[in-house]
Each structure stands twice: as structure tokens, then as C-alpha cells.
Design a protein around this motif. Structure first.
Motif, PDB file in Angstrom:
ATOM      1  N   GLN A 275       0.822  -1.204   0.000  1.00 43.00           N
ATOM      2  CA  GLN A 275       0.000   0.000   0.000  1.00 43.00           C
ATOM      3  C   GLN A 275       0.861   1.261   0.000  1.00 43.00           C
ATOM      4  O   GLN A 275       0.576   2.228  -0.715  1.00 43.00           O
ATOM      5  CB  GLN A 275      -0.936   0.005   1.209  1.00 43.00           C
TER       6      GLN A 275
ATOM      7  N   GLU B 208       2.375   1.659  -3.505  1.00 45.90           N
ATOM      8  CA  GLU B 208       1.379   2.160  -4.453  1.00 45.90           C
ATOM      9  C   GLU B 208       1.078   3.636  -4.217  1.00 45.90           C
ATOM     10  O   GLU B 208       0.950   4.407  -5.172  1.00 45.90           O
ATOM     11  CB  GLU B 208       0.095   1.343  -4.340  1.00 45.90           C
ATOM     12  N   ALA B 209       0.992   4.048  -2.965  1.00 44.79           N
ATOM     13  CA  ALA B 209       0.730   5.454  -2.661  1.00 44.79           C
ATOM     14  C   ALA B 209       1.894   6.325  -3.129  1.00 44.79           C
ATOM     15  O   ALA B 209       1.683   7.420  -3.663  1.00 44.79           O
ATOM     16  CB  ALA B 209       0.497   5.630  -1.165  1.00 44.79           C
ATOM     17  N   ARG B 210       3.111   5.851  -2.932  1.00 45.17           N
ATOM     18  CA  ARG B 210       4.295   6.592  -3.368  1.00 45.17           C
ATOM     19  C   ARG B 210       4.295   6.733  -4.894  1.00 45.17           C
ATOM     20  O   ARG B 210       4.581   7.802  -5.422  1.00 45.17           O
ATOM     21  CB  ARG B 210       5.565   5.879  -2.901  1.00 45.17           C
ATOM     22  N   GLU B 211       3.954   5.654  -5.592  1.00 46.75           N
ATOM     23  CA  GLU B 211       3.906   5.704  -7.056  1.00 46.75           C
ATOM     24  C   GLU B 211       2.804   6.642  -7.533  1.00 46.75           C
ATOM     25  O   GLU B 211       3.004   7.399  -8.478  1.00 46.75           O
ATOM     26  CB  GLU B 211       3.698   4.300  -7.619  1.00 46.75           C
ATOM     27  N   ASP B 212       1.649   6.610  -6.874  1.00 45.91           N
ATOM     28  CA  ASP B 212       0.552   7.505  -7.242  1.00 45.91           C
ATOM     29  C   ASP B 212       0.956   8.962  -7.033  1.00 45.91           C
ATOM     30  O   ASP B 212       0.617   9.829  -7.836  1.00 45.91           O
ATOM     31  CB  ASP B 212      -0.708   7.196  -6.431  1.00 45.91           C
ATOM     32  N   ARG B 213       1.662   9.221  -5.948  1.00 43.32           N
ATOM     33  CA  ARG B 213       2.096  10.581  -5.670  1.00 43.32           C
ATOM     34  C   ARG B 213       3.073  11.055  -6.742  1.00 43.32           C
ATOM     35  O   ARG B 213       2.998  12.182  -7.210  1.00 43.32           O
ATOM     36  CB  ARG B 213       2.759  10.670  -4.301  1.00 43.32           C
ATOM     37  N   ARG B 214       3.996  10.193  -7.147  1.00 45.42           N
ATOM     38  CA  ARG B 214       4.967  10.568  -8.181  1.00 45.42           C
ATOM     39  C   ARG B 214       4.275  10.841  -9.513  1.00 45.42           C
ATOM     40  O   ARG B 214       4.666  11.742 -10.237  1.00 45.42           O
ATOM     41  CB  ARG B 214       6.000   9.454  -8.365  1.00 45.42           C
ATOM     42  N   GLU B 215       3.277  10.051  -9.846  1.00 45.25           N
ATOM     43  CA  GLU B 215       2.560  10.258 -11.104  1.00 45.25           C
ATOM     44  C   GLU B 215       1.787  11.569 -11.085  1.00 45.25           C
ATOM     45  O   GLU B 215       1.671  12.240 -12.101  1.00 45.25           O
ATOM     46  CB  GLU B 215       1.596   9.101 -11.363  1.00 45.25           C
ATOM     47  N   GLY B 216       1.280  11.948  -9.937  1.00 48.54           N
ATOM     48  CA  GLY B 216       0.466  13.158  -9.820  1.00 48.54           C
ATOM     49  C   GLY B 216       1.277  14.425  -9.636  1.00 48.54           C
ATOM     50  O   GLY B 216       0.729  15.518  -9.674  1.00 48.54           O
ATOM     51  N   GLU B 217       2.572  14.310  -9.441  1.00 49.10           N
ATOM     52  CA  GLU B 217       3.386  15.500  -9.202  1.00 49.10           C
ATOM     53  C   GLU B 217       3.579  16.301 -10.475  1.00 49.10           C
ATOM     54  O   GLU B 217       3.763  15.763 -11.551  1.00 49.10           O
ATOM     55  CB  GLU B 217       4.769  15.110  -8.661  1.00 49.10           C
TER      56      GLU B 217
END
Length: 84
Positions: free
Chosen positions: A39, A42-51
Motif C-alpha cells: 500500500q 502504491e501510494a508513493r507511485e501515485d504521488r509521483r505520477e500526480g506531481e
């Protein structure tokens, strides 16, 4: 089955049951840790994609109000100048 074989079977089953009871909390903990790690990943990857690249802050954008420490320092300096 003879009585001795039955006792041996019961002994092995009890031993196996105790082993399962001893290992079960560790196994549950490992599964839980892996789920939490997944989890977080996945949250870290989502944050990177949204930056988005942030614009650099200009010096003119900064606040010009002095901090409390600056006011305190100014007051101390003026007292030293007056007393000397």
C-alpha cells in the motif's frame, strides 16, 4: 491400529497443532507487513505520477514581514546602543 500407534499419532497431531499455534502469529504478521508495504509503495507511485514540476519561488514572492526573532533582535540591539 494398535494402542501404541494411536498414541503416537495423537502425539504427532498435538505436536503439529502446537507448532501451528506458535507459527501462526508470525505468519499473520508477515502477511500484514507485506500488505502495508504494498500500500505504501502504491501510494508513493501515485504521488509521483500526480506531481507537477513546481515553479521556483522568486525573492519578490516572499513575505517582507520580519519574524518575531528579528523584532526581538532589533530591540536588543537598540538597548545596547543606548546604554553604551
Amino acid at each position: 491400529m494398535t494402542g501404541n500407534q494411536m498414541e503416537a499419532l495423537i502425539g504427532m497431531l498435538v505436536t503439529f497443532g502446537l507448532l501451528v499455534l506458535m507459527v501462526l502469529p508470525s505468519a499473520i504478521g508477515i502477511v500484514r507487513e507485506r500488505r502495508i508495504d504494498r500500500q505504501l509503495r502504491e501510494a508513493r507511485e501515485d504521488r509521483r505520477e500526480g506531481e507537477r514540476p513546481r515553479p521556483t519561488q522568486k525573492s519578490s514572492d516572499r513575505s517582507t514581514v520580519p519574524s518575531t526573532a528579528t523584532w526581538y533582535a532589533e530591540g536588543r540591539r537598540s538597548k545596547k546602543l543606548v546604554s553604551s
